[in-house]
Design an enzyme around this catalytic site. Structure first.
Site, mmCIF file in Angstrom:
data_model
loop_
_atom_site.group_PDB
_atom_site.id
_atom_site.type_symbol
_atom_site.label_atom_id
_atom_site.label_comp_id
_atom_site.label_asym_id
_atom_site.label_seq_id
_atom_site.Cartn_x
_atom_site.Cartn_y
_atom_site.Cartn_z
ATOM 1 N N CYS A 1 0.816 -1.218 0.000
ATOM 2 C CA CYS A 1 0.000 0.000 0.000
ATOM 3 C C CYS A 1 0.851 1.271 0.000
ATOM 4 C CB CYS A 1 -0.926 -0.037 1.216
ATOM 5 S SG CYS A 1 -1.947 1.415 1.382
ATOM 6 N N LYS B 1 -2.098 7.280 -5.618
ATOM 7 C CA LYS B 1 -2.895 8.485 -5.336
ATOM 8 C C LYS B 1 -2.077 9.749 -5.561
ATOM 9 C CE LYS B 1 -5.376 5.747 -5.176
ATOM 10 N NZ LYS B 1 -5.390 4.284 -5.154
ATOM 11 N N GLY C 1 -7.396 -5.838 -18.278
ATOM 12 C CA GLY C 1 -8.165 -5.876 -17.031
ATOM 13 C C GLY C 1 -8.811 -4.536 -16.737
ATOM 14 N N VAL D 1 -9.875 -2.078 -10.823
ATOM 15 C CA VAL D 1 -9.504 -0.842 -10.129
ATOM 16 C C VAL D 1 -8.137 -0.318 -10.583
ATOM 17 C CG1 VAL D 1 -9.473 0.253 -7.882
ATOM 18 C CG2 VAL D 1 -10.672 -1.878 -8.172
ATOM 19 N N ALA E 1 -3.206 -6.011 -15.411
ATOM 20 C CA ALA E 1 -3.905 -5.728 -14.140
ATOM 21 C C ALA E 1 -5.172 -6.573 -14.083
ATOM 22 C CB ALA E 1 -4.225 -4.244 -14.042
ATOM 23 N N ASP F 1 -4.643 -9.107 2.762
ATOM 24 C CA ASP F 1 -4.777 -9.627 1.393
ATOM 25 C C ASP F 1 -4.521 -11.131 1.300
ATOM 26 O OD1 ASP F 1 -5.230 -7.055 0.528
ATOM 27 O OD2 ASP F 1 -3.614 -7.025 -0.959
ATOM 28 N N HIS G 1 -25.576 23.307 2.927
ATOM 29 C CA HIS G 1 -25.824 23.780 1.562
ATOM 30 C C HIS G 1 -24.837 24.894 1.222
ATOM 31 C CE1 HIS G 1 -27.910 24.862 -2.086
ATOM 32 N NE2 HIS G 1 -27.802 26.131 -1.717
HETATM 33 P P1 FAD Z 1 0.777 -5.823 1.956
HETATM 34 O O1 FAD Z 1 0.536 -4.376 1.976
HETATM 35 O O2 FAD Z 1 0.970 -6.497 0.646
HETATM 36 O O3 FAD Z 1 2.058 -6.062 2.871
HETATM 37 C C1 FAD Z 1 2.655 -7.297 3.021
HETATM 38 C C2 FAD Z 1 4.105 -7.090 3.381
HETATM 39 O O4 FAD Z 1 4.648 -8.346 3.767
HETATM 40 C C3 FAD Z 1 4.975 -6.601 2.218
HETATM 41 O O5 FAD Z 1 5.674 -5.436 2.594
HETATM 42 C C4 FAD Z 1 5.956 -7.750 1.970
HETATM 43 O O6 FAD Z 1 7.263 -7.309 1.642
HETATM 44 C C5 FAD Z 1 5.981 -8.428 3.328
HETATM 45 N N1 FAD Z 1 6.344 -9.837 3.289
HETATM 46 C C6 FAD Z 1 5.791 -10.818 2.519
HETATM 47 N N2 FAD Z 1 6.343 -12.011 2.820
HETATM 48 C C7 FAD Z 1 7.256 -11.765 3.799
HETATM 49 C C8 FAD Z 1 8.134 -12.608 4.528
HETATM 50 N N3 FAD Z 1 8.177 -13.927 4.351
HETATM 51 N N4 FAD Z 1 8.948 -12.018 5.439
HETATM 52 C C9 FAD Z 1 8.915 -10.670 5.651
HETATM 53 N N5 FAD Z 1 8.091 -9.846 4.999
HETATM 54 C C10 FAD Z 1 7.260 -10.392 4.091
HETATM 55 N N6 FAD Z 1 -6.172 -0.522 -1.283
HETATM 56 C C11 FAD Z 1 -6.966 0.454 -0.797
HETATM 57 O O7 FAD Z 1 -7.680 0.219 0.186
HETATM 58 N N7 FAD Z 1 -6.997 1.701 -1.366
HETATM 59 C C12 FAD Z 1 -6.240 2.001 -2.445
HETATM 60 O O8 FAD Z 1 -6.294 3.137 -2.928
HETATM 61 C C13 FAD Z 1 -5.399 0.997 -2.985
HETATM 62 N N8 FAD Z 1 -4.630 1.259 -4.055
HETATM 63 C C14 FAD Z 1 -3.808 0.276 -4.546
HETATM 64 C C15 FAD Z 1 -3.049 0.555 -5.683
HETATM 65 C C16 FAD Z 1 -2.221 -0.410 -6.219
HETATM 66 C C17 FAD Z 1 -1.395 -0.077 -7.429
HETATM 67 C C18 FAD Z 1 -2.138 -1.687 -5.588
HETATM 68 C C19 FAD Z 1 -1.217 -2.737 -6.132
HETATM 69 C C20 FAD Z 1 -2.903 -1.977 -4.468
HETATM 70 C C21 FAD Z 1 -3.759 -1.008 -3.942
HETATM 71 N N9 FAD Z 1 -4.566 -1.254 -2.842
HETATM 72 C C22 FAD Z 1 -5.395 -0.276 -2.354
HETATM 73 C C23 FAD Z 1 -4.565 -2.561 -2.158
HETATM 74 C C24 FAD Z 1 -3.699 -2.496 -0.891
HETATM 75 O O9 FAD Z 1 -2.395 -2.125 -1.257
HETATM 76 C C25 FAD Z 1 -3.690 -3.841 -0.195
HETATM 77 O O10 FAD Z 1 -5.024 -4.250 0.059
HETATM 78 C C26 FAD Z 1 -2.956 -3.757 1.131
HETATM 79 O O11 FAD Z 1 -1.640 -3.333 0.942
HETATM 80 C C27 FAD Z 1 -2.971 -5.111 1.840
HETATM 81 O O12 FAD Z 1 -2.284 -5.003 3.035
HETATM 82 P P2 FAD Z 1 -1.563 -6.258 3.689
HETATM 83 O O13 FAD Z 1 -1.002 -5.754 4.983
HETATM 84 O O14 FAD Z 1 -2.460 -7.411 3.714
HETATM 85 O O15 FAD Z 1 -0.369 -6.648 2.695
HETATM 86 P P1 NAI Z 2 -9.499 -6.315 -10.118
HETATM 87 O O1 NAI Z 2 -9.948 -7.597 -9.556
HETATM 88 O O2 NAI Z 2 -10.036 -5.058 -9.570
HETATM 89 O O3 NAI Z 2 -9.822 -6.274 -11.677
HETATM 90 C C1 NAI Z 2 -9.311 -7.220 -12.547
HETATM 91 C C2 NAI Z 2 -10.112 -7.169 -13.822
HETATM 92 O O4 NAI Z 2 -9.448 -7.958 -14.789
HETATM 93 C C3 NAI Z 2 -11.523 -7.706 -13.677
HETATM 94 O O5 NAI Z 2 -12.415 -6.798 -14.262
HETATM 95 C C4 NAI Z 2 -11.472 -9.038 -14.413
HETATM 96 O O6 NAI Z 2 -12.702 -9.395 -14.996
HETATM 97 C C5 NAI Z 2 -10.417 -8.752 -15.467
HETATM 98 N N1 NAI Z 2 -9.720 -9.928 -15.989
HETATM 99 C C6 NAI Z 2 -9.364 -11.050 -15.327
HETATM 100 N N2 NAI Z 2 -8.704 -11.882 -16.153
HETATM 101 C C7 NAI Z 2 -8.618 -11.258 -17.351
HETATM 102 C C8 NAI Z 2 -8.025 -11.590 -18.596
HETATM 103 N N3 NAI Z 2 -7.373 -12.728 -18.770
HETATM 104 N N4 NAI Z 2 -8.134 -10.706 -19.615
HETATM 105 C C9 NAI Z 2 -8.796 -9.520 -19.445
HETATM 106 N N5 NAI Z 2 -9.370 -9.159 -18.282
HETATM 107 C C10 NAI Z 2 -9.268 -10.011 -17.245
HETATM 108 O O7 NAI Z 2 -7.905 -6.362 -10.055
HETATM 109 P P2 NAI Z 2 -6.804 -5.229 -10.225
HETATM 110 O O8 NAI Z 2 -7.336 -4.062 -10.965
HETATM 111 O O9 NAI Z 2 -5.609 -5.937 -10.736
HETATM 112 O O10 NAI Z 2 -6.544 -4.795 -8.733
HETATM 113 C C11 NAI Z 2 -6.195 -5.769 -7.752
HETATM 114 C C12 NAI Z 2 -6.756 -5.393 -6.427
HETATM 115 O O11 NAI Z 2 -6.008 -4.329 -5.851
HETATM 116 C C13 NAI Z 2 -8.178 -4.855 -6.490
HETATM 117 O O12 NAI Z 2 -9.109 -5.893 -6.509
HETATM 118 C C14 NAI Z 2 -8.278 -4.082 -5.222
HETATM 119 O O13 NAI Z 2 -8.606 -4.963 -4.187
HETATM 120 C C15 NAI Z 2 -6.855 -3.567 -5.027
HETATM 121 N N6 NAI Z 2 -6.798 -2.156 -5.423
HETATM 122 C C16 NAI Z 2 -7.600 -1.263 -4.778
HETATM 123 C C17 NAI Z 2 -7.603 0.059 -5.136
HETATM 124 C C18 NAI Z 2 -8.521 0.995 -4.445
HETATM 125 O O14 NAI Z 2 -9.085 0.619 -3.422
HETATM 126 N N7 NAI Z 2 -8.704 2.214 -4.925
HETATM 127 C C19 NAI Z 2 -6.731 0.578 -6.182
HETATM 128 C C20 NAI Z 2 -5.941 -0.449 -6.824
HETATM 129 C C21 NAI Z 2 -5.977 -1.755 -6.418
#
Ligand code: FAD
Ligand code: NAI
Length: 463
Positions: free
Chosen positions: A43, A52, A177, A180, A267, A310, A442
């Site tokens: 994150c 963001k 994909g 999001v 994605a 996650d 408002h």
């Molecule tokens: P993570 O944040 O994935 O953290 C896991 C950590 O564990 C990592 O730092 C990793 O290095 C560490 N780790 C793994 N295995 C080991 C090990 N064996 N030993 C030591 N360390 C280890 N969510 C939102 O709610 N809002 C958003 O706007 C949003 N935007 C996103 C944008 C993108 C591009 C992406 C990819 C994701 C986004 N998400 C968003 C999703 C969000 O990032 C995840 O849901 C969140 O980070 C999950 O938190 P977590 O603590 O489960 O795992």
């Molecule tokens: P996603 O699950 O949001 O979307 C994946 C999309 O890919 C779906 O619409 C699916 O139908 C499509 N898809 C799957 N297989 C495909 C294929 N073979 N060809 C074409 N389309 C295909 O996953 P995304 O966008 O990768 O994000 C992963 C997760 O990260 C999200 O589900 C969300 O939980 C988190 N995230 C959250 C954000 C937020 O809260 N603002 C921002 C970015 C990520």
């Protein structure tokens, strides 16, 4: 044997670091293992926060280039300094990850640097050192889902991580994909000048959202210049020095075609990350999708080992992981930590934003729940008109018999921020009438929520 702890959390993302802080607040001796050079997980480092930062910067750029003139603010020769934009993003990330380090020091959480492994119940190995602990919390997060035939090099064919680091604006960005990540990062590069094509397997973008919302949002993005190829799959991607040739096929089968891209963003979802954790040897069960199996209180199949975020079932969202981290720490301290999964908001940070909480109309139909709908468009909201941001609407779903609010869906300006009152309403079991009778300032965007709540009872005032 090295130091021993009450709790060792593996992974310092929003789930893990928040769990560690809360457990320490409750008097436990806590360590958190993180292998990345900085805390904060996906994150803060490569997810929510950098995306963001770029969304905000690109929005500012697009507004200066295209929207200010409508307000009588004339700027000539708006130029992009992408290197500066990327440097600002890095500064934002750095401030956030250092903030978590500060919080660890403040709460006396020990950061064990390196890769953690479950050596046995009650034992965590970090490199050659084994630590004893009463409880182990797995919070190792997720990673980008691969696609056969599409090999990621993080330059021409990128995941979100590479898409956050591009040094030039691609002429044509193809996103595989329509979820999001694809729509948020597609928006960043579209605003900076890229032509963006989204290839989505299903017949809709954002397939888990309310259908009316995802359809309406698709039209708004199309107006912004996005091209959508729905019901289409990518079967191969071949990168060369200058770009990528993609092979596309109708999802239902049919004639293949090729599409040329400068950069491809893969994605199609994320998958739980459990590599190298030693879960199998420790006897920790996974489900059919590779997620760590837990009960309602985050206990795995092995006593003393828990999992959150996650890496377990549920939406992959930072705030969901955080809620689980807090609730689990409280349970480990003998308290009654709880997460209400019915009231977890989801926000897509595009412009306009898409925000939702609770049930969609499709879910209510499938569950056979009788419901009433109240809708209100931002075109009829004074503040949205003043802002020049009238795309979108509020849609509320309430139980037909009891009027209890069951779902709330917003496409519109600042949708993610104004959704908060509806999350609170659902958390408190409020009715649509409760929201309708609440005084809203408002002129504010949230008046659209009040009007939608009035519309549930067929008595919207401004429509
Ligand atoms: P993570 O944040 O994935 O953290 C896991 C950590 O564990 C990592 O730092 C990793 O290095 C560490 N780790 C793994 N295995 C080991 C090990 N064996 N030993 C030591 N360390 C280890 N969510 C939102 O709610 N809002 C958003 O706007 C949003 N935007 C996103 C944008 C993108 C591009 C992406 C990819 C994701 C986004 N998400 C968003 C999703 C969000 O990032 C995840 O849901 C969140 O980070 C999950 O938190 P977590 O603590 O489960 O795992
Ligand atoms: P996603 O699950 O949001 O979307 C994946 C999309 O890919 C779906 O619409 C699916 O139908 C499509 N898809 C799957 N297989 C495909 C294929 N073979 N060809 C074409 N389309 C295909 O996953 P995304 O966008 O990768 O994000 C992963 C997760 O990260 C999200 O589900 C969300 O939980 C988190 N995230 C959250 C954000 C937020 O809260 N603002 C921002 C970015 C990520």
């Amino acid at each position: 044997m090295a130091a021993s702890f009450d709790v060792i959390v593996i992974g310092a993302g929003p789930g893990g670091y928040v769990c560690a802080i809360r457990a320490a607040q409750l008097g436990m001796k806590v360590a958190c293992v993180e292998k990345r050079a900085t805390l904060g997980g996906t994150c803060l480092n490569i997810g929510c926060i950098p995306s963001k930062a770029l969304l905000q910067s690109s929005e500012n750029f697009a507004a200066a280039a295209h929207d200010f003139a409508a307000h009588g603010v004339m700027i000539e020769g708006v130029k992009l300094d992408l290197a500066r934009m990327q440097a600002r993003k890095a500064e934002v990330v750095s401030a956030n990850v250092k903030g978590v380090e500060f919080l660890f020091r403040k709460n006396k959480v020990t950061w064990l640097k390196g890769e953690g492994k479950v050596a046995a119940p009650g034992r965590v190995a970090v490199g050659d050192t084994v630590y004893e602990t009463k409880h182990i919390v797995i919070a190792t997060g997720s990673e980008s889902m691969p696609l056969r035939g599409v090999e990621v090099d993080e330059k021409r064919i990128v995941t979100s991580t590479g898409a956050l680091e591009l040094g030039t604006v691609p002429g044509h960005l193809v996103v595989i994909g329509g979820g999001v990540i694809g729509l948020e990062l597609g928006s960043v590069w579209a605003r900076l000048g890229a032509k963006v094509t989204v290839v989505e397997f299903l017949d809709t973008i954002l397939p888990t959202m309310d259908r009316e919302v995802s359809r309406g949002f698709e039209r708004i993005l199309a107006k912004q210049g996005f091209t959508f190829r729905l019901g289409t799959k990518v079967t191969s991607a071949k990168a060369d020095d200058k770009g990528v040739d993609l092979t596309l096929e109708p999802a239902a089968g049919g004639k293949a075609e090729t599409l040329r891209a400068d950069v491809v963003l893969l994605a199609i979802g994320r998958r739980p990350y459990t590599a190298g954790l030693g879960l199998e040897a420790a006897g920790v069960a996974l489900d059919e999708r590779g997620r760590v199996k837990t009960d309602a209180h985050w206990a795995t199949s092995v006593p003393g080992i828990y999992a959150i975020g996650d890496v377990i079932a549920g939406p992959m969202l930072a705030h969901k992981a955080e809620e689980e981290g807090v609730a689990l720490a409280e349970r480990l301290a003998g308290q009654a930590g709880h997460v209400n999964y019915e009231a977890i908001p989801g926000v897509v940070y595009t412009w306009p934003e898409v925000a939702s909480v609770g049930r969609t109309e499709e879910q209510l139909k499938a569950e056979g729940v009788a419901y009433t709908v109240g809708k209100f468009p931002f075109t009829a909201n004074g503040r949205a008109r003043a802002m020049g941001d009238t795309d979108g609407f509020v849609k509320l779903l309430a139980d037909k018999k009891t009027d209890r609010l069951l779902g709330a869906h917003i496409v519109g300006p600042d949708a993610g921020t104004i959704l908060a009152e509806l999350v609170t309403a659902i958390e408190f079991g409020a009715s649509a009438e409760d929201v309708a009778r609440t005084c809203h300032a408002h002129p504010s965007l949230s008046e659209a929520i009040k009007e939608a709540a009035l519309a549930v009872g067929g008595r919207a005032l401004h429509m």
